[in-house]
Write an enzyme that holds these catalytic residues in place. Structure first.
Site, short mmCIF file in Angstrom:
data_model
loop_
_atom_site.label_atom_id
_atom_site.label_comp_id
_atom_site.label_asym_id
_atom_site.label_seq_id
_atom_site.Cartn_x
_atom_site.Cartn_y
_atom_site.Cartn_z
N LYS A 247 0.85 -1.19 0.00
CA LYS A 247 0.00 0.00 0.00
C LYS A 247 0.88 1.24 0.00
O LYS A 247 1.96 1.24 0.61
CB LYS A 247 -0.92 0.04 1.23
CG LYS A 247 -1.75 1.32 1.32
CD LYS A 247 -2.56 1.43 2.59
CE LYS A 247 -3.29 2.76 2.63
NZ LYS A 247 -4.12 2.92 3.84
N GLU A 297 -9.25 12.52 11.45
CA GLU A 297 -8.42 11.44 11.98
C GLU A 297 -7.64 11.83 13.22
O GLU A 297 -6.79 12.72 13.19
CB GLU A 297 -7.44 10.96 10.89
CG GLU A 297 -6.65 9.73 11.31
CD GLU A 297 -5.87 9.13 10.15
OE1 GLU A 297 -5.09 8.20 10.40
OE2 GLU A 297 -6.04 9.59 9.01
N GLU A 341 -7.62 -2.45 3.08
CA GLU A 341 -6.89 -1.22 3.38
C GLU A 341 -7.04 -0.87 4.86
O GLU A 341 -6.07 -0.46 5.51
CB GLU A 341 -7.43 -0.08 2.51
CG GLU A 341 -6.66 1.23 2.67
CD GLU A 341 -7.20 2.34 1.78
OE1 GLU A 341 -6.85 3.51 2.03
OE2 GLU A 341 -7.96 2.04 0.83
N GLU A 475 -11.68 10.74 -5.55
CA GLU A 475 -11.72 10.83 -4.08
C GLU A 475 -10.94 12.05 -3.59
O GLU A 475 -11.43 12.79 -2.74
CB GLU A 475 -11.13 9.56 -3.47
CG GLU A 475 -11.10 9.59 -1.95
CD GLU A 475 -10.49 8.34 -1.33
OE1 GLU A 475 -9.82 8.45 -0.28
OE2 GLU A 475 -10.68 7.23 -1.89
#
Length: 488
Positions: A247, A297, A341, A475
């Protein structure tokens, strides 16, 4: 660190304040060593962002962070006593003492700086107040060294503010911090403290965003064109196929030129209205530039030795109708790609906390639904022994796979190779640590660097097997669009 007996009358008269500071100066002279004085008191409730707007100057270190709705329910489920201690808003204005540093040992240096300053600090006032006592505000860049020599922020900035104003659960705490030594002129110092406090106490206006309809006049330019971003995604997918990494998170940036200067407080006020479920933050470098954002976050928080970190990865848009919203949510929860993910991030955070000697306990997976996007979220909690500092955990976790990739080192090398701009504070830890070791750090995503009439906006997407360049571009553009709407 010296804590004086509870005394709430230090700011009741200039005489009381003079007597206290004279005693502190005498102590400093006798020991031939400067002291930091930190005084906490309660005032009538006021919006810290209003005070920030009223007294913060661009040539000072400044910091603002608030968290209104984000994670309150989660914190309450994890720790029944934590809700009353959750942040509403903190403004940190000016600097009593600061450190700016770079290099791979920056987190350790920041911790040492905080502990050294606290060892020479006299703490007074009402420490029963929420968010009382000295707090150190921190901004770390994504990489531990910046390759852009014209960059606005060093790798690490840590400062103890001259003034701290916080609001929590309808109570407002003011903390004044100052350095004092044998040669400090007391009368001007007391005058400044007294006058600033009266100014803070008398500030009662309401923030209003200016009605300036100049959005059509903004000029927008991709720092690297969208084709470059899609090619970077394709390159990452080839590396994933050959097991170079599993990733990587690739960011995209756009530059915005405005006919009028961007106003940090107005942008923060817009962000708080548009994204009440996010961390709203700003850090000023003392040279007129601000890094601001609305991040969903949390990297980590620590209260009363109870640590909470968030695994946040996997995204889907919000629907325009209840039915469409549920469709997107179900698609997210049943997506092999998005769940993988998310699992990568969860396993990384758990492993890193274990390396600190902690025993992490993940909570059940849930959806974090924001105004324009929804994410997979797993809160992780752990009990932290006294020997482990919050910044030890920050150093262990940053950067997580949610903003870098796996393996971390290889993913970061790929980011440096393919991103055509310096990440700055984007996707890096931004937060605070108090004198008791409590603190909280957000991840600086959905963010912008503003400098006069220029703003650079950042957003990123996680690339894993199955990613599609067009969808990943869509996105990041969705995130950038939401951020731009708040800046003006």
């Amino acid at each position: 660190m010296t804590v004086t007996p509870y005394c709430n009358n230090l700011f009741q008269s200039r005489r009381d304040l003079h007597q206290f500071l004279s005693a502190c100066q005498q102590d400093s002279s006798e020991k031939n060593h400067p002291k930091i004085i930190s005084i906490s008191l309660e005032i009538e409730p006021v919006d810290p962002l209003v005070i920030f707007d009223h007294i913060a100057e661009p040539n000072q270190f400044n910091f603002y962070i608030e968290r209104r709705e984000l994670n309150k329910k989660i914190d309450l489920e994890i720790n029944k006593n934590s809700l009353s201690k959750s942040i509403s808003g903190i403004a940190a204005i000016g600097s009593a003492i600061h450190l700016q540093i770079g290099g791979s040992s920056r987190f350790e240096a920041a911790k040492d700086f905080i502990q050294t300053v606290l060892s020479d600090t006299i703490i007074a006032g009402d420490l029963r107040l929420p968010l009382s006592g000295p707090h150190f505000f921190c901004g770390f860049t994504f990489f531990d060294s910046n390759y852009d020599s014209n960059f606005f922020f060093p790798s690490a900035t840590i400062f103890l503010p001259r003034w701290q104003i916080s609001y929590q659960e309808n109570r407002c705490t003011v903390v004044a911090n100052l350095a004092i030594h044998s040669e400090t002129p007391l009368e001007p110092t007391i005058d400044d403290l007294w006058q600033t406090l009266q100014m803070i106490r008398s500030t009662n206006y309401e923030l209003l965003s200016p009605h300036l309809n100049h959005r059509a006049l903004l000029k927008k330019r991709d720092v690297a064109d969208t084709q470059h971003f899609k090619q970077s995604v394709l390159s990452a997918l080839r590396s994933i196929e050959t097991n170079v990494f599993s990733k990587v998170v690739l960011a995209h940036a756009v530059d915005i030129i405005s006919p009028l200067p961007f106003h940090a407080v107005h942008s923060l006020h817009n962000l708080r209205k548009l994204h009440p479920d996010c961390y709203i933050f700003a850090i000023g470098n003392g040279k007129g530039q601000y890094f601001i954002g609305a991040s969903p976050e949390r990297l980590i928080s620590l209260r009363n030795r109870q640590l909470v970190a968030d695994a946040l990865a996997g995204s889907a848009p919000r629907g325009k109708t209840t039915c469409e919203d549920a469709h997107f949510a179900n698609g997210l929860l049943n997506s092999t790609k998005e769940m993988h993910e998310h699992q990568v991030v969860l396993e990384f955070i758990t492993r890193q906390l274990c390396q600190l000697g902690l025993t992490p306990q993940p909570s059940p997976l849930r959806l974090l639904q924001l105004s324009n996007i929804q994410h997979l979220q797993t809160p992780i909690q752990a009990r932290v022994p006294a020997g482990i500092h919050l910044l030890d955990a920050v150093a262990e976790l940053h950067p997580t796979p949610a903003v870098a990739g796996v393996p971390r080192k290889v993913a970061c090398e790929h980011i440096r190779r393919y991103e055509a701009f310096e990440r700055s504070l984007y996707a890096a830890p931004i937060g605070w640590v108090d004198h008791q070791g409590n603190g909280e750090f957000a991840v600086g995503i959905r963010s912008a660097l503003i400098d006069g009439c220029h703003a650079r906006l950042y957003a990123g997407a996680g690339i894993v097997a199955g990613s599609d360049p067009e969808r990943e571009l869509a996105e990041v553009q969705l995130k950038l669009q939401a951020l731009l709407a708040a800046l003006v």
